[in-house]
Enzyme design. Sequence first.
Site, PDB file in Angstrom:
ATOM      1  N   TRP A 292     -85.611   5.255  61.138  1.00 21.89           N
ATOM      2  CA  TRP A 292     -86.376   4.151  60.547  1.00 21.89           C
ATOM      3  C   TRP A 292     -86.244   2.931  61.466  1.00 21.89           C
ATOM      4  O   TRP A 292     -85.118   2.577  61.858  1.00 21.89           O
ATOM      5  CB  TRP A 292     -85.804   3.847  59.158  1.00 21.89           C
TER       6      TRP A 292
ATOM      7  N   ASP B 106     -77.695   6.475  54.545  1.00 17.61           N
ATOM      8  CA  ASP B 106     -78.778   5.626  54.056  1.00 17.61           C
ATOM      9  C   ASP B 106     -79.605   6.546  53.163  1.00 17.61           C
ATOM     10  O   ASP B 106     -80.229   7.496  53.650  1.00 17.61           O
ATOM     11  CB  ASP B 106     -79.611   5.117  55.242  1.00 17.61           C
TER      12      ASP B 106
ATOM     13  N   LYS C  96     -88.447   2.948  46.178  1.00 18.44           N
ATOM     14  CA  LYS C  96     -89.393   4.059  46.088  1.00 18.44           C
ATOM     15  C   LYS C  96     -89.261   4.844  44.785  1.00 18.44           C
ATOM     16  O   LYS C  96     -90.242   5.044  44.084  1.00 18.44           O
ATOM     17  CB  LYS C  96     -89.202   5.008  47.279  1.00 18.44           C
TER      18      LYS C  96
HETATM   19  N1  PLA Z   1     -83.833   3.015  54.636  1.00 18.36           N
HETATM   20  C1  PLA Z   1     -84.873   3.766  54.981  1.00 18.36           C
HETATM   21  C2  PLA Z   1     -84.629   5.056  55.676  1.00 18.36           C
HETATM   22  C3  PLA Z   1     -86.176   3.344  54.680  1.00 18.36           C
HETATM   23  O1  PLA Z   1     -87.193   4.114  55.029  1.00 18.36           O
HETATM   24  C4  PLA Z   1     -86.368   2.113  54.038  1.00 18.36           C
HETATM   25  C5  PLA Z   1     -87.747   1.605  53.724  1.00 18.36           C
HETATM   26  C6  PLA Z   1     -85.226   1.377  53.676  1.00 18.36           C
HETATM   27  C7  PLA Z   1     -83.975   1.854  53.996  1.00 18.36           C
HETATM   28  C8  PLA Z   1     -85.265   0.038  53.005  1.00 18.36           C
HETATM   29  O2  PLA Z   1     -86.039  -0.079  51.910  1.00 18.36           O
HETATM   30  P1  PLA Z   1     -85.785  -1.257  50.882  1.00 18.36           P
HETATM   31  O3  PLA Z   1     -85.153  -2.366  51.609  1.00 18.36           O
HETATM   32  O4  PLA Z   1     -87.123  -1.594  50.350  1.00 18.36           O
HETATM   33  O5  PLA Z   1     -84.896  -0.681  49.834  1.00 18.36           O
HETATM   34  N2  PLA Z   1     -88.758   1.986  54.617  1.00 18.36           N
HETATM   35  C9  PLA Z   1     -90.166   1.658  54.345  1.00 18.36           C
HETATM   36  C10 PLA Z   1     -90.398   0.161  54.204  1.00 18.36           C
HETATM   37  C11 PLA Z   1     -90.621   2.312  53.059  1.00 18.36           C
HETATM   38  C12 PLA Z   1     -89.851  -0.703  55.306  1.00 18.36           C
HETATM   39  O6  PLA Z   1     -89.984  -0.404  56.489  1.00 18.36           O
HETATM   40  O7  PLA Z   1     -89.248  -1.720  54.933  1.00 18.36           O
HETATM   41  C13 PLA Z   1     -90.973   2.249  55.499  1.00 18.36           C
HETATM   42  O8  PLA Z   1     -92.198   2.158  55.458  1.00 18.36           O
HETATM   43  O9  PLA Z   1     -90.369   2.847  56.418  1.00 18.36           O
END
Ligand code: PLA
Length: 505
Positions: free
Chosen positions: A192, A273, A309
């Site tokens: 991510w 995570d 989510k």
């Molecule tokens: N960890 C992972 C692996 C994630 O994909 C995301 C969110 C988070 C943590 C953190 O989410 P939160 O802070 O809202 O709890 N990833 C998203 C959104 C859904 C983003 O980038 O913030 C994504 O589109 O990858």
Amino acid sequence: MASSVLSLASATPSASLSSHEIEKGKLNLGNSSLCFKKEKTNPFMKTKSVGRISMAVASNVSRFEAITMAPPDPILGVSEAFKADNHELKLNLGVGAYRTEELQPYVLDVVKKADKLLLEKGENREYLPIEGLAAFNKVTAELLFGADNPVIKQQRVATVQGLSGTGSLRLAAALIERYFSGAKVLISSPTWGNHKNIFNDARVPWSEYRYYDPKTVGLDFEGMIADIKAAPEGSFILLHGCAHNPTGIDPTPEQWETIADVIQEKNHIPFFDIAYQGFASGSLDADASSVRMFVARGMEVIAAQSYSKNLGLYAERIGAINVVCSSSDAAARVKSQLKRIARPMYSNPPVHGARIVASIVGDATLFKEWNAEMEMMAGRIMNVRQKLFDSLSSKDKSGKDWSFVLKQIGMFSFTGLNKAQCDNMTNKWHVYMTKDGRISLAGLSLAKCEYLADAIIDSYHNFPLMVASNKDHMPLLFLIENALHSLTTHLCLATDAQVYWLWES
Ligand code: PLA
């Protein structure tokens, strides 16, 4: 930027300034030329005194001049670009946010019910303690580890409510920086996008372990194990608890055991995570099995949770950081330090979403309803995944194997499209996605699968050839940019007249 300002202020007590702060000079006002004293207290503001009148002249130079424009966020910036596009067929597959079949944001029915109950009960808006809502912290640890897990009964888990998954990861990163100076965090390649930002901002060194194998479009298990083994003893190994983002590829239960073996042998600390519990399989318990297996081995574990989510609480910013320690005493000390880190950062977390989680998980009927809705959401994504695969397979006559779409799990599909192909998806087809080739299937409807398949097939087959032959007379700079990008991120294989671009991690 501030424009020039000439202001007449009251007399400046220039006598109170030391002699070296005052410089003699001249001021031109229209045709008249007057004597003035310039006070050098602020390099950007020249104060001019004439008798009892002093004039402040703000110069055109901003004190923020050295600050350059930051690039848009690679994930959240996609939504901004999407909003600015007026095309009727546009599709936002950037951020991982669940949409209905009508592509509308979805508030879970169970969340609406909990909201109503909280309203009826009457909520106060007092500050929460630094560690968050006690009822939330209790249920969140139980959801992750299992309510009857001995680590909970033995009070060996330090749980602190964080600002959703991101804020919880950030707290853990700060803890690592403060108490494990120099220790490295190993993150998967790819991962991510925000993980690197989080550790960079916390000044925690990180490096990557191999994860994705472009040749098999699957897990590079041997590479992963080798890299974890090679990491300095006592490193933190960041693992995605389920539904790996962006690849959608998770280790099998047997592979998880081997990963745990190596982490244990090397005295590393597993750092989970888990942002998609319940979203990968539709089952909260099944999706937490990786974390629970590590804990069952008696290992100390860090785990960041998110309710963005699985409960659709995106903007409420609800999540938690859990540190499983080998004694209740250590857990109490760790918790006290997490609170100490949180206090100057944001003081205390939001209350409303925490109450929603606590009331849903704490009520058997609402909990059942939540599970059913989560299954429904996970099921819709699986249906879309199947339809996308069917559309790709029936429309594409090249014989390419699209089955990886079905093998991946969770919200995303990692298409393997390179940056140039992703640009084509957006520029030509108005499909908004991240430049690593990830698409959020949660933002796709059954009705749009065929359109998306056309876009992917066009981008995959035609765009590299277009670049290779320059048949559309692309500007030279554009070609150079793509060539450079390909050199760094792609393996280019030429066979006969065709050019295939294979994604490389
Ligand atoms: N960890 C992972 C692996 C994630 O994909 C995301 C969110 C988070 C943590 C953190 O989410 P939160 O802070 O809202 O709890 N990833 C998203 C959104 C859904 C983003 O980038 O913030 C994504 O589109 O990858």
